[in-house]
Motif scaffolding. Structure first.
Motif, PDB file in Angstrom:
ATOM      1  N   MET A   1      -4.194   9.180  26.916  1.00 50.49           N
ATOM      2  CA  MET A   1      -2.892   8.489  26.748  1.00 50.49           C
ATOM      3  C   MET A   1      -1.788   9.498  26.493  1.00 50.49           C
ATOM      4  O   MET A   1      -0.699   9.141  26.142  1.00 50.49           O
ATOM      5  CB  MET A   1      -2.989   7.536  25.565  1.00 50.49           C
ATOM      6  N   LEU A   2      -2.110  10.787  26.693  1.00 50.71           N
ATOM      7  CA  LEU A   2      -1.103  11.812  26.395  1.00 50.71           C
ATOM      8  C   LEU A   2       0.120  11.628  27.271  1.00 50.71           C
ATOM      9  O   LEU A   2       1.241  11.792  26.833  1.00 50.71           O
ATOM     10  CB  LEU A   2      -1.715  13.200  26.606  1.00 50.71           C
ATOM     11  N   ARG A   5       2.607   9.149  25.948  1.00 55.89           N
ATOM     12  CA  ARG A   5       3.379   9.556  24.781  1.00 55.89           C
ATOM     13  C   ARG A   5       4.541  10.437  25.210  1.00 55.89           C
ATOM     14  O   ARG A   5       5.608  10.393  24.651  1.00 55.89           O
ATOM     15  CB  ARG A   5       2.487  10.305  23.796  1.00 55.89           C
ATOM     16  N   ASP A  69       8.183  -8.340  19.805  1.00 58.84           N
ATOM     17  CA  ASP A  69       7.834  -7.098  19.109  1.00 58.84           C
ATOM     18  C   ASP A  69       7.581  -5.958  20.063  1.00 58.84           C
ATOM     19  O   ASP A  69       7.583  -4.799  19.669  1.00 58.84           O
ATOM     20  CB  ASP A  69       6.583  -7.310  18.251  1.00 58.84           C
ATOM     21  N   MET A  70       7.306  -6.288  21.328  1.00 60.94           N
ATOM     22  CA  MET A  70       6.880  -5.255  22.279  1.00 60.94           C
ATOM     23  C   MET A  70       8.054  -4.538  22.921  1.00 60.94           C
ATOM     24  O   MET A  70       7.859  -3.617  23.694  1.00 60.94           O
ATOM     25  CB  MET A  70       6.048  -5.884  23.390  1.00 60.94           C
ATOM     26  N   HIS A  73       8.412  -0.590  23.963  1.00 56.92           N
ATOM     27  CA  HIS A  73       7.156   0.029  24.364  1.00 56.92           C
ATOM     28  C   HIS A  73       7.042  -0.028  25.877  1.00 56.92           C
ATOM     29  O   HIS A  73       7.842  -0.651  26.570  1.00 56.92           O
ATOM     30  CB  HIS A  73       5.974  -0.712  23.733  1.00 56.92           C
ATOM     31  N   GLU A  77       0.942   0.635  27.617  1.00 58.54           N
ATOM     32  CA  GLU A  77       0.343   0.711  26.283  1.00 58.54           C
ATOM     33  C   GLU A  77      -0.582  -0.461  26.014  1.00 58.54           C
ATOM     34  O   GLU A  77      -1.447  -0.383  25.139  1.00 58.54           O
ATOM     35  CB  GLU A  77       1.430   0.706  25.215  1.00 58.54           C
ATOM     36  N   PHE A  78      -0.392  -1.547  26.737  1.00 59.45           N
ATOM     37  CA  PHE A  78      -1.157  -2.756  26.460  1.00 59.45           C
ATOM     38  C   PHE A  78      -2.250  -2.981  27.493  1.00 59.45           C
ATOM     39  O   PHE A  78      -2.879  -4.037  27.507  1.00 59.45           O
ATOM     40  CB  PHE A  78      -0.213  -3.960  26.415  1.00 59.45           C
ATOM     41  N   ARG A  82      -9.500   3.096  29.557  1.00 70.33           N
ATOM     42  CA  ARG A  82     -10.884   3.543  29.440  1.00 70.33           C
ATOM     43  C   ARG A  82     -11.711   2.458  28.774  1.00 70.33           C
ATOM     44  O   ARG A  82     -11.239   1.746  27.894  1.00 70.33           O
ATOM     45  CB  ARG A  82     -10.964   4.821  28.594  1.00 70.33           C
TER      46      ARG A  82
ATOM     47  N   ILE B  83       0.503  -6.177  17.987  1.00 69.34           N
ATOM     48  CA  ILE B  83       1.004  -6.169  19.357  1.00 69.34           C
ATOM     49  C   ILE B  83      -0.118  -5.882  20.342  1.00 69.34           C
ATOM     50  O   ILE B  83      -0.025  -6.206  21.516  1.00 69.34           O
ATOM     51  CB  ILE B  83       2.093  -5.085  19.526  1.00 69.34           C
ATOM     52  N   ARG B  84      -1.225  -5.296  19.857  1.00 68.99           N
ATOM     53  CA  ARG B  84      -2.317  -4.829  20.719  1.00 68.99           C
ATOM     54  C   ARG B  84      -1.900  -3.596  21.515  1.00 68.99           C
ATOM     55  O   ARG B  84      -2.332  -3.399  22.629  1.00 68.99           O
ATOM     56  CB  ARG B  84      -2.788  -5.906  21.703  1.00 68.99           C
ATOM     57  N   TYR B  86      -1.854   0.430  22.345  1.00 68.51           N
ATOM     58  CA  TYR B  86      -2.928   1.436  22.338  1.00 68.51           C
ATOM     59  C   TYR B  86      -3.031   2.106  20.977  1.00 68.51           C
ATOM     60  O   TYR B  86      -4.122   2.314  20.443  1.00 68.51           O
ATOM     61  CB  TYR B  86      -2.648   2.464  23.432  1.00 68.51           C
TER      62      TYR B  86
END
Lengths: 93, 148
Positions: A1-2, A5, A69-70, A73, A77-78, A82, B83-84, B86
């Motif tokens: 997930m680098l 970020r 809330d998302m 992002h 991310e959701f 893997r 939120i689920r 990662y």
């Protein structure tokens, strides 16, 4: 997930990563039809709240129900890429 | 031994370093606090006047430190999880969050990452450091001072 970020560390002056999904989001939210997308790097914006997305994770599409809330992002991310590691001892002993 | 803010108890150390005993105050912030309140470098905690103590407590209470900070941090982590995202899932699984290798290493993450994140040591003397007095020692010290 680098990679994700690094994407999230986006300079403020550039603004969010706005992506056109080729679908009228207002219609998609009303009719609750999922929006299929491969764009994991799309920033979640307020106008996307309430929509259902099918985000690609390399193999299949993960269902993401966008909530307030998302916002801020990224879609990716959701949608984990893997499979979780489980230790299963093989029977060939 | 002085009570400042919550229940942290300071020894006879310079104020600049005694402030490090608060969770959320590091060396930079401690210096700024002493500069703002005009405490000189070697001013000890026991030499603080009452007025200085109140102004210090006032300043500290306006900052997010100690319990407030911990609650904020836990709230952030639980938000990621609800939120689920990662990041939330990694905290819940007790695995590294920042993309480190998990095939080897990842010991710290496996030890500390939780939805209610743990702190490093369970030894009470270790967590308190140089600037705080053990709660059990407080009563003993009070008794000694009374005798004097």
């Amino acid at each position: 997930m680098l990679a994700n970020r690094i994407l999230r560390a986006r300079s403020i002056w550039k603004g969010p990563n706005v992506v056109d999904f080729g679908v009228d989001l207002g219609e998609a939210i009303k009719s609750q039809t999922p929006v299929k997308t491969m764009v994991r790097s799309a920033t979640i914006l307020p106008r996307m709240v309430g929509a259902q997305f099918l985000v690609h994770n390399g193999k299949n599409y993960a269902s993401v129900n966008v909530t307030e809330d998302m916002i801020g992002h990224k879609l990716g991310e959701f949608a984990p890429t893997r499979k979780a590691f489980h230790y299963r001892q093989t029977k060939n002993r | 031994m002085v009570y400042i803010l919550g229940v942290p108890i300071k020894d006879e150390r310079p104020v600049k370093y005694a402030l490090l005993g608060f969770y959320g105050i590091g060396r930079a912030v401690a210096e700024k606090i002493c500069a703002r309140l005009s405490f000189h470098d070697t001013l000890k905690v026991k030499e603080l006047t009452d007025g200085q103590l109140t102004s210090l407590s006032q300043l500290l209470s306006n900052m997010t430190i100690e319990g407030d900070l911990k609650r904020q941090r836990d709230a952030n982590i639980s938000r990621f999880y609800t939120i689920r995202s990662y990041r939330g899932l990694r905290h819940a699984a007790g695995l590294p969050v920042h993309g480190q290798n998990t095939r080897t290493n990842a010991k710290t993450a496996k030890k500390l990452n939780r939805l209610q994140r743990r702190t490093y040591s369970t030894n009470p003397i270790g967590t308190l450091g140089w600037n705080r007095v053990l709660p059990t020692a407080v009563s003993i010290l009070q008794k000694i001072k009374n005798i004097h």
